[in-house]
Each structure stands twice: as structure tokens, then as C-alpha cells.
Design an enzyme around this catalytic site. Structure first.
Site, mmCIF file in Angstrom:
data_model
loop_
_atom_site.group_PDB
_atom_site.id
_atom_site.type_symbol
_atom_site.label_atom_id
_atom_site.label_comp_id
_atom_site.label_asym_id
_atom_site.label_seq_id
_atom_site.Cartn_x
_atom_site.Cartn_y
_atom_site.Cartn_z
ATOM 1 N N CYS A 12 -6.275 3.564 12.987
ATOM 2 C CA CYS A 12 -5.306 2.771 11.616
ATOM 3 C C CYS A 12 -4.831 1.835 12.846
ATOM 4 O O CYS A 12 -5.474 0.929 13.284
ATOM 5 C CB CYS A 12 -5.000 3.362 11.355
ATOM 6 S SG CYS A 12 -4.284 2.914 9.870
ATOM 7 N N ARG B 115 -2.965 -4.519 0.368
ATOM 8 C CA ARG B 115 -3.246 -3.322 0.766
ATOM 9 C C ARG B 115 -4.697 -2.376 0.313
ATOM 10 O O ARG B 115 -4.891 -3.039 -0.801
ATOM 11 C CB ARG B 115 -2.001 -2.338 0.910
ATOM 12 C CG ARG B 115 -0.648 -2.845 2.039
ATOM 13 C CD ARG B 115 -0.099 -1.481 1.286
ATOM 14 N NE ARG B 115 -0.397 -0.216 3.388
ATOM 15 C CZ ARG B 115 0.363 -0.549 4.209
ATOM 16 N NH1 ARG B 115 0.483 -1.810 4.390
ATOM 17 N NH2 ARG B 115 -0.617 -0.272 4.977
ATOM 18 N N HIS C 82 -7.824 8.176 7.872
ATOM 19 C CA HIS C 82 -7.277 9.505 8.448
ATOM 20 C C HIS C 82 -7.419 10.353 7.388
ATOM 21 O O HIS C 82 -9.094 10.845 7.018
ATOM 22 C CB HIS C 82 -5.661 8.617 8.457
ATOM 23 C CG HIS C 82 -5.483 7.693 7.280
ATOM 24 N ND1 HIS C 82 -5.554 7.127 6.699
ATOM 25 C CD2 HIS C 82 -4.628 8.761 6.114
ATOM 26 C CE1 HIS C 82 -4.399 6.520 6.189
ATOM 27 N NE2 HIS C 82 -4.014 7.488 5.680
#
Lengths: 250, 456
Positions: free
Chosen positions: A93, A127, A194
Site C-alpha cells: 500500500c 478511493r 493487504h
């Protein structure tokens, strides 16, 4: 064998359970008779390229990332030197973004990165959030899948010729458009996934561990004996089915 | 009430009744959803009609318990329009307003993301803000973004609105900076401090200059008595302080509440420092509403448990204790409470619906380890049971002390079969798993369905 891990900025970059990744590596090493020795490297600490076998960089919130970015950029030369020596790396990330050339904010500002991966990241308006499934082939002929979760506003664009970690089956990936996810440069991997990444993708954990062992021994990456991995497989199946059902779409 | 509003609320009430009659859950948000869709401004109008006004509570953790505690204090001599089952979006508030016809006071817990609009529409008399922890990053975004939206919403409140903040949370305390009449509450008992910040601590860098805060005491997560060694930004003076805290195992706690009006000793029938924070918030907002210290003491001492939060439910000669977990900070406090007496069997339930957070990575940030050393058996259940099982095994739990049982009902029965008669089964569920488990127990007649709950 002892595997020395440099965990960069664990106090700042830990937003998506990065310690889960470290716990997996530690335990899977121990089950094969190896010892993982994890060293926290903070702001102002030097990173000696010859000392470590694996470098780990996690993700943080924007504020924390901005606080460490100048220090990480300053460690760029050491990171590139370590990579050239064959040190394995995993960046997730924010860490993945900051190992590239840099991050361009929506206000036009540019935050320089460590310059290891051949990519640049631009802040996006929305996002990209959701479960992800990737196809990948780190070793020729060895086709595998990775299941994870992504949550990022940055769009990362690989330079022509740069190798992705995998191809998006379900989800957004690097930029929501190219169908590519992450970056692979020799023994260094960068990814937005993740979840954390390694618990449910044990083959990837073992691949990284083998690369780190190769650096530690100065020889070839060893074959690691199989483990039961029954829960790992079950967790992968559920995560992969989530990606099929509700992952983002390219 | 205008004719249009009257018709709308009647319609909404009828739909609520239909929803309950049809067995579609509590009907806690269905009528509100309708009203909210038909005419959002009805929320403004209904809220404006409450003679005692509106109290709004928000926080990452503790808003349901804080609001329920405030209901016990402020509801002693008032009718409340209160979203007691935690339906805390605008539609849930609309439903509580519709159901609470003739109420004197609106008492609402409000989702962090919904707070700006809820404040603009309900124009509260008191706004109480508890804490901001990392929570469901897939849904809320990062902490700073939530705080910035809150800041803008607070700036839009009239000067007559009393702002109550937790001084121990740097990000939340800062929202009261410069606000005249703001009330700041906090803990002041270094004997209860943790040894240091936990792994998952948030907001540990100075808001002004970015240097790590130094803590004279850390109480819960990053909440505590902080000071920046570089620029001296520090916890503001406490208007309402909690001192002389005694934690009495899994059952109770006791503390002294020190307010401008005086001191009072309070016995709380709930464990854990996080519930002391909830009590302090409820006390501070009630005092801001004009309650007396004695009202506060009586209300808090009457309080037992909020919906699914340390709720004990009888189950065939045994009981089930539900301790909601939903993010690292809250779950760490639950673990800390259980450390006092680790149960022989622990059921942990992880779902990944939107209300739980679709991103389950947070379980890796919870410090389960202190429990794993001593627990006899962990039963991992829920939609992400396998992931949870992995978390436990990589945390050091041996495989023979772990059972992975995805079905919630089977896991509940398995757990109940293993605890002795007269004892309790401790269950740590995420939000939708808690609702489902409560539903299973309700079907067995062990607990009232939540829309029929009565306050004692």
C-alpha cells in the site's frame, strides 16, 4: 538459518495489520527451523544494505506517510543497493507507493519516493476499495493466485516494461484501468493488497521467505517443505469468493 | 405539525408496524428509511418540535453505551425519542423521531460519517464526542478525514449548542479549541494507566508539529494525558474528571466524578476502563443538559448494559455474555477486561458485512495474545471464521485449542455444551454476528427481541 528483517517505520506504517505479515513470516520460518530476527528501522536510523535479508514496508494513513516520506526517500540509495545485492522486499500500500519515483497530490505537489520501482502514483478523486483476486506467475510455469483487500486513492502507473505482481481477475489493481496490480522487480514485490496479504496466501509467504534465505545463504532459493495450511486454504477460498462476488470492477 | 408531516409520520409509523408484524427485524430503520426518502426535511421539523431539544452522541467506540447511560439519567423524568438499538444513520434517527411521538427529548447516537448532516438537521442542544479510533477504513476513510468533517460541522453549530468532548483524545479535544463554553472530560488516575501505547494506537503524533506525544498516562488506546515534548501542545484542563477508579473484575467498577458542581462516588455495574469513559461522557452531557450530580449518580448506578455490549442472556441454566467487538481499540479493551479472568471457552465471531467492515484486516491489529496463552479453547465462527482461526494460530494458539465452526448457531451450541451449568459462555461477536446471535437466543425465548426491549 537466521533471516534478518528490516521493518521500516513500524510505528508509522501499520494501518492494515502489517504485523500479520511479519507474524506469518516468523512462524513459517520457525516451522522450517529458521529464525526471523526483526529489526525496526525508524526515522533517522540508517539502513545498512548488507545487513538484512528482507525489507518490509507497510502502509499508513496519509498523515503518517507524509511524516516518514522524506526519510524514506533519503534511504532510496541504500534500498536500491540492498536490492542489487539480492535482498528480498515486500512493500504494501503506502510503502508500495513510496518505493516508486513519487506521489503527485491533487494539489500538484510531488512527494519523492525511494526510486526503486519504476512507477509513479497520482492521487485520484475516489478511493478504490474492495476484495481483489490476482493471477500471477512469479516463477515461469508456476501459476498462482493471490487474494487480498485494497483501499487506496492513489493510481499507480508502471513504466513501460515494468513487471506487475499480477493481473487483476476481480478488483481495481494499480489504477483501476490497466488490469495490472503491484510491481515485481527481481526479489522485490510491491502491492496494494493487504488483508493482511500473507496469511491467506501462504505460497507467497514461502516464496518471499525462500528469497530471503537465498540472500542469507548466498546461494539459491531453497525448496521449503510443505505445511498443512488447511486454515490458510479455507481463508483463501472465502476471500477469493468475496472478490468474485463484490470486488471492484476494472 | 403541518398536515403533510402528519400524514408522512402516520404512514411511516404504519410501515414500522407492518415491518414488525412481517417479522422483518425490529422495524428500527424501515419507517425512517421511508420518511427519509419521502421528505428528509421532516427530520428537521420533527426534531424542532421536541420541547427539550436534542442530544447527539458520536464516537468510534462507546456511542451506544454512552447514549443508553444518558437515557437512564435523562429519561428518568422525560419521554425520550431514542435510537436505542443503534440504528444510527439519518434513517434510524428519523425512525426514532417517528416512534417517539410526544417525546420531550431526542437522544441520538450518530454514526461518525452521518454526524455532519445529523447535526445540521437536528440542531442539538448538546453534542458529545467521545473518541476517534481507526475503524472500518473501507467505509469511513482515515481518521483525519473524519475529524475534518466533524470540525466543519461543529463550526456550523450555533453558539447555544453545548459541545462536550473527551479531552483525553487529542483529535477530539482539538475540536473544542476556541469554542466558548465547551466541556472537556477525561480520566485522572495514573494508577490505571497502561504501561504504554498499544500496537494499534492512533493519533500518537502531535497535531501541531508531528512529534510523538509523551504520555503521563495512557488509559485506552491513544486516550490519556498527553503532551508534546517539542511544541507543548497538551491535554486541555479537565472540566469533569474521573478519579479514584477501582476496577472490580468482570462485574463492576467504582470511581469518583469531580465536576464544577461538586464530587460524587459512583458504582457502575459494568467492567472496564472504556465503560468508565462512557460513563464520564454520559455524565458530562447530562450535566450540560442541566441534570444534577445526584441524577447522574442514580442514573449510572441503575444502568446495567446496552444492546449487545456486555449483555448477559440466560440460556438453559447457563448464560451467554455478548461483548461486541468491532475495531482494534474496542476489542483490545474487551481483551483487557477478560484478562482478569480468562474464560475456559471463548467464542469469537467474525462477519464481514458492511456493518462489520468488509475489510477484516483489523483482527490482526487486536492484541488477542494475552488471552491465547490461558484460554482452554477458542471457537472461531462467522463468515470469516477461517481468517479468524488463522489470526489465532499465528498468534500462538495451538491447533488443538482451536475449533473453526462457521455456523453461528452451531458455534453457540458447541460453546454452551462445553461450559458448566451455572456458568457463562463468553462470546465476542462483530456487529451483524451479535445481531444474529441475539436473534438465535430470541427465537429460543431467552431474550426479548430488541424492538420490544423495555428500560428497567
Amino acid at each position: 538459518m537466521k533471516v534478518r528483517v528490516a521493518h521500516l517505520y513500524p510505528e508509522y506504517l501499520n494501518i492494515y495489520a502489517d504485523r500479520g505479515n511479519i507474524a506469518v513470516l516468523t512462524r513459517r520460518a520457525a516451522l522450517r527451523g529458521h529464525t526471523l530476527e526483526v529489526h525496526a528501522i525508524g526515522v533517522g536510523n540508517s539502513l545498512e544494505p548488507s545487513v538484512y535479508d528482507l525489507v518490509y514496508v507497510g502502509g499508513g494513513q496519509d498523515r503518517e506517510q507524509a511524516l516518514i516520506a522524506p526519510d524514506l526517500a533519503a534511504k532510496g540509495e541504500a534500498l536500491r543497493a540492498a536490492h542489487a545485492r539480492g535482498v528480498a522486499m515486500l512493500a504494501v500500500c503506502g510503502g508500495y507507493q513510496l518505493l516508486g519515483r513519487g506521489y503527485r497530490g491533487r494539489d500538484g505537489s510531488f512527494m519523492p519516493g525511494a526510486g526503486l520501482f519504476a512507477h509513479e502514483t497520482v492521487a485520484g478523486e475516489t478511493r478504490m476499495i474492495g476484495d481483489v483476486l490476482l493471477d500471477c506467475e512469479l516463477e515461469p510455469g508456476d501459476r498462482q493466485q493471490i487474494a487480498g483487500f485494497e483501499n487506496h486513492a492513489g493510481r499507480t502507473v508502471l513504466d513501460p516494461g515494468a513487471e506487475p505482481l499480477g493481473r487483476v481477475v476481480y478488483g481495481f489493481g494499480n489504477d483501476g484501468a490497466s488490469g495490472l496490480e503491484g510491481c515485481r522487480l527481481g526479489r522485490a514485490l510491491g502491492t496494494y493488497l493487504h488483508g493482511p496479504l500473507l496469511p491467506r496466501n501462504p505460497w507467497l509467504a514461502d516464496w518471499l521467505l525462500a528469497q530471503a534465505l537465498a540472500h542469507a545463504s548466498g546461494g539459491e532459493a531453497p525448496e521449503l517443505g510443505p505445511l498443512t495450511d488447511e486454515l490458510e486454504a479455507a481463508a483463501f477460498r472465502v476471500a477469493a469468493s468475496r472478490a468474485r462476488k463484490r470486488g471492484g470492477r476494472r | 405539525m403541518g398536515l403533510r408531516l402528519a400524514v408522512e409520520t402516520l404512514t411511516a409509523r404504519a410501515i414500522g408496524a407492518l415491518s414488525r408484524a412481517g417479522g422483518r427485524g425490529g422495524g428500527t430503520t424501515v419507517p425512517g428509511k421511508v420518511l427519509w426518502k419521502v421528505d428528509p426535511a421532516a427530520v428537521d421539523a420533527l426534531a424542532a418540535r421536541l420541547p427539550d431539544g436534542v442530544v447527539a452522541v458520536s464516537a468510534t467506540n462507546g456511542k451506544t453505551t454512552t447514549t443508553a447511560m444518558a437515557a437512564e439519567i435523562l429519561g428518568a423524568d422525560r419521554q425520550l425519542a431514542w435510537n436505542r438499538a443503534g440504528a444510527n444513520l439519518l434513517s434510524g434517527i428519523a425512525s426514532a423521531l417517528v416512534a417517539g411521538r410526544g417525546a420531550d427529548l431526542g437522544l441520538f447516537e450518530i454514526d461518525e460519517g452521518a454526524l455532519p448532516e445529523a447535526l445540521a438537521r437536528t440542531r442539538p442542544r448538546v453534542v458529545a464526542l467521545g473518541n476517534l479510533f481507526r475503524d472500518q477504513l473501507d467505509r469511513y476513510g482515515e481518521l483525519e478525514i473524519v475529524a475534518e468533517r466533524w470540525r466543519a460541522a461543529i463550526a456550523g453549530l450555533p453558539a447555544t449548542t453545548a459541545l462536550v468532548v473527551n479531552a483525553d483524545d487529542p483529535l477530539v479535544a482539538d475540536l473544542s479549541d476556541g469554542r466558548v463554553g465547551a466541556v472537556r472530560f477525561g480520566l485522572d488516575d495514573p494508577r490505571q494507566a497502561r504501561a504504554g501505547l498499544q500496537h494499534a494506537a492512533d493519533s500518537k503524533y502531535c497535531l501541531r508539529c508531528g512529534a510523538p506525544y509523551e504520555y503521563a498516562a495512557v488509559y485506552v488506546g491513544h486516550l490519556g494525558d498527553y503532551r508534546c515534548p517539542q511544541c507543548d501542545h497538551h491535554r486541555p484542563e479537565l472540566d469533569i474528571a474521573v478519579r479514584d477508579i477501582e476496577l472490580r473484575g468482570l462485574r463492576a467498577s467504582r470511581f469518583r466524578l469531580v465536576a464544577p458542581a461538586g464530587d460524587t462516588e459512583i458504582e457502575l455495574a459494568l467492567p472496564g476502563l472504556y465503560n468508565v469513559y462512557n460513563a464520564a461522557a454520559a455524565a458530562a452531557l447530562s450535566l450540560a443538559m442541566g441534570a444534577s450530580l445526584e441524577d447522574v449518580r442514580l442514573g449510572l448506578e441503575r444502568f446495567s448494559a446496552a444492546f449487545g455490549r456486555f449483555e448477559r442472556i440466560p440460556a438453559g441454566g447457563k448464560s451467554v455474555v455478548l461483548l461486541l467487538i468491532k475495531n482494534p481499540a474496542g476489542a483490545n479493551e474487551v481483551v483487557r477486561t477478560l484478562e482478569i479472568g480468562v474464560p475456559p471457552v471463548l467464542v469469537v465471531a467474525l462477519n464481514d458485512s458492511i456493518a462489520d467492515g468488509q475489510d477484516v484486516s483489523w483482527i490482526w491489529d487486536v492484541d488477542f495474545e494475552p488471552l491465547l496463552e490461558h484460554v482452554g479453547l477458542v471457537i472461531a465462527t462467522g463468515e470469516r471464521a477461517a481468517e479468524l482461526g488463522l489470526r489465532m494460530t499465528y498468534g500462538g494458539l495451538s491447533r488443538d485449542r482451536l475449533e473453526v465452526v462457521p455456523s453461528l448457531e452451531e458455534a453457540l451450541d458447541r460453546g454452551l455444551s462445553l461450559v458448566e451449568a451455572g456458568t457463562e459462555l463468553v462470546v465476542l461477536p462483530t456487529y451483524t454476528a451479535m445481531l444474529a446471535l441475539r436473534g438465535i437466543l430470541a427465537d429460543r425465548g431467552a431474550v426479548q427481541p430488541y424492538w420490544e426491549d423495555r428500560r428497567t
